[in-house]
Design an enzyme around this catalytic site. Structure first.
Site: not given
Ligand code: FPP
Length: 246
Positions: A15, A32, A126
Site C-alpha cells: 500500500d 505503481h 521461492l
C-alpha cells in the site's frame, strides 16, 4: 536453496503507491511503476531471509472500482512484469502462481500468467504468489460451495486453493502492510488465522530489502503460541480434554 517446510510464508499488502506519486506531483500510475521496482527488490531478498513462500497483493477485486486508466495501468504493469522478469525468475528458481479470479482479466494478462506459471513450474527456491482480482471472501464462498461432505480444515484448505486456481500453500506466518493503514482489506483471511502482523508507515515504493529484514527479525522475536502456552511444547500437543477422573 531447496524448499523446506520451516521456511516462512510472508504475505505483503503493498500500500502507498498513490500517495508516493502524489507527494511528487506525479500521476498515481507512476507510483505503481515505482512499486514494481520494490517488488523486484523484495522477491530477490526474500529467499535470503528464510522466506519460502511470498504472497503479494497486487490487485483486489474491489480495485475494479478505481478509474479505468489506473486499472489499465496496473494490468499493463503486471503483464510487463511477467514478461520482462520471466528469465530472472527462472534463473533464481522462483515458481510463480497467480491467485484470484482469472475470467475478468484482459486476455494478454491471462496469456502472460499462463506462460509464466508454466515456465517457472520447476522453481524450488521461492514460491511467489501474486494476488490479482483477489478477494478472500469470494474465495472462501467458492471453497465452501465445493466442500461437499468433508468439512475438515485440510479439505477446506485444499478447496480454497482450488478456488484460487493455485496449489495449496502453507498458512501465512508473517503479514506485512506498508502505507500506514492497519487493516486486512479482504486478503488471505483464512490463511492468516495465526499470522503475526507488522504494519509500517513506509510507503510501498520506499520499502527496502533491509526493511523486509527488520520485519522478519521482529517476527522471529515474537512468541507464537497458537493458543497454547509459551515454551513448554504445548503448542504442538494434541487437544487435551479434561475428563472427570476418579
Ligand atoms: C495500493 O496502493 C497498491 C495497489 C492497489 C497496486 C499494487 C501494485 C503494484 C505494486 C505494481 C504491480 C504489481 C506487480 C506484482 C507487478 P494505493 O494505490 O492504494 O496507494 P494509496 O493508498 O497511497 O493511494
Amino acid at each position: 536453496m531447496k524448499h523446506q517446510s520451516h521456511l516462512l510464508h510472508a504475505a505483503l499488502i503493498m500500500d502507498g503507491n498513490g500517495r508516493w506519486a502524489t507527494a511528487r506531483g506525479l500521476a498515481r500510475p507512476a507510483g505503481h511503476r515505482a512499486g514494481v521496482e520494490t517488488v523486484r527488490r523484495i522477491v530477490e531478498a526474500a529467499p535470503k531471509l528464510g522466506i519460502g513462500t511470498l504472497t503479494l497483493y497486487a490487485f483486489s477485486s474491489d480495485n475494479w472500482k478505481r478509474p479505468w486508466t489506473e486499472v489499465a495501468a496496473l494490468m499493463d504493469l503486471l503483464r510487463r512484469y511477467l514478461f520482462t522478469e520471466l528469465p530472472k525468475l527462472k534463473r533464481e528458481g522462483v515458481r510463480l502462481h497467480i491467485i484470484g479470479r482469472r475470467d475478468r482479466l484482459p486476455g494478454a494478462v491471462r496469456a502472460a500468467i499462463a506462460r509464466a506459471e508454466w515456465e517457472t513450474r520447476g522453481g524450488e527456491t521461492l514460491t511467489l504468489r501474486i494476488a490479482v482480482d483477489y478477494s478472500a471472501r469470494d474465495a472462501l464462498c467458492r471453497a465452501a460451495g465445493q466442500l461437499g461432505a468433508d468439512p475438515t480444515r485440510p479439505a477446506f484448505t485444499d478447496a480454497l486453493a482450488e478456488a484460487m486456481h493455485s496449489p495449496t500453500a502453507p498458512d501465512v506466518d508473517l503479514l506485512i502492510r506498508t502505507g500506514g493503514e492497519q487493516r486486512l482489506s479482504d486478503f488471505l483471511l483464512w490463511e492468516c488465522a495465526y499470522a503475526e502482523l507488522v504494519f509500517t508507515s513506509t510507503l510501498w515504493p520506499d520499502l527496502t530489502a533491509a526493511d523486509l529484514g527488520d520485519a522478519v527479525a521482529d517476527f522471529r522475536r515474537r512468541d507464537r503460541r497458537f493458543g497454547g502456552l509459551s515454551g513448554d511444547g504445548s503448542t504442538l500437543s494434541q487437544p487435551i480434554i479434561q475428563t472427570q477422573s476418579t
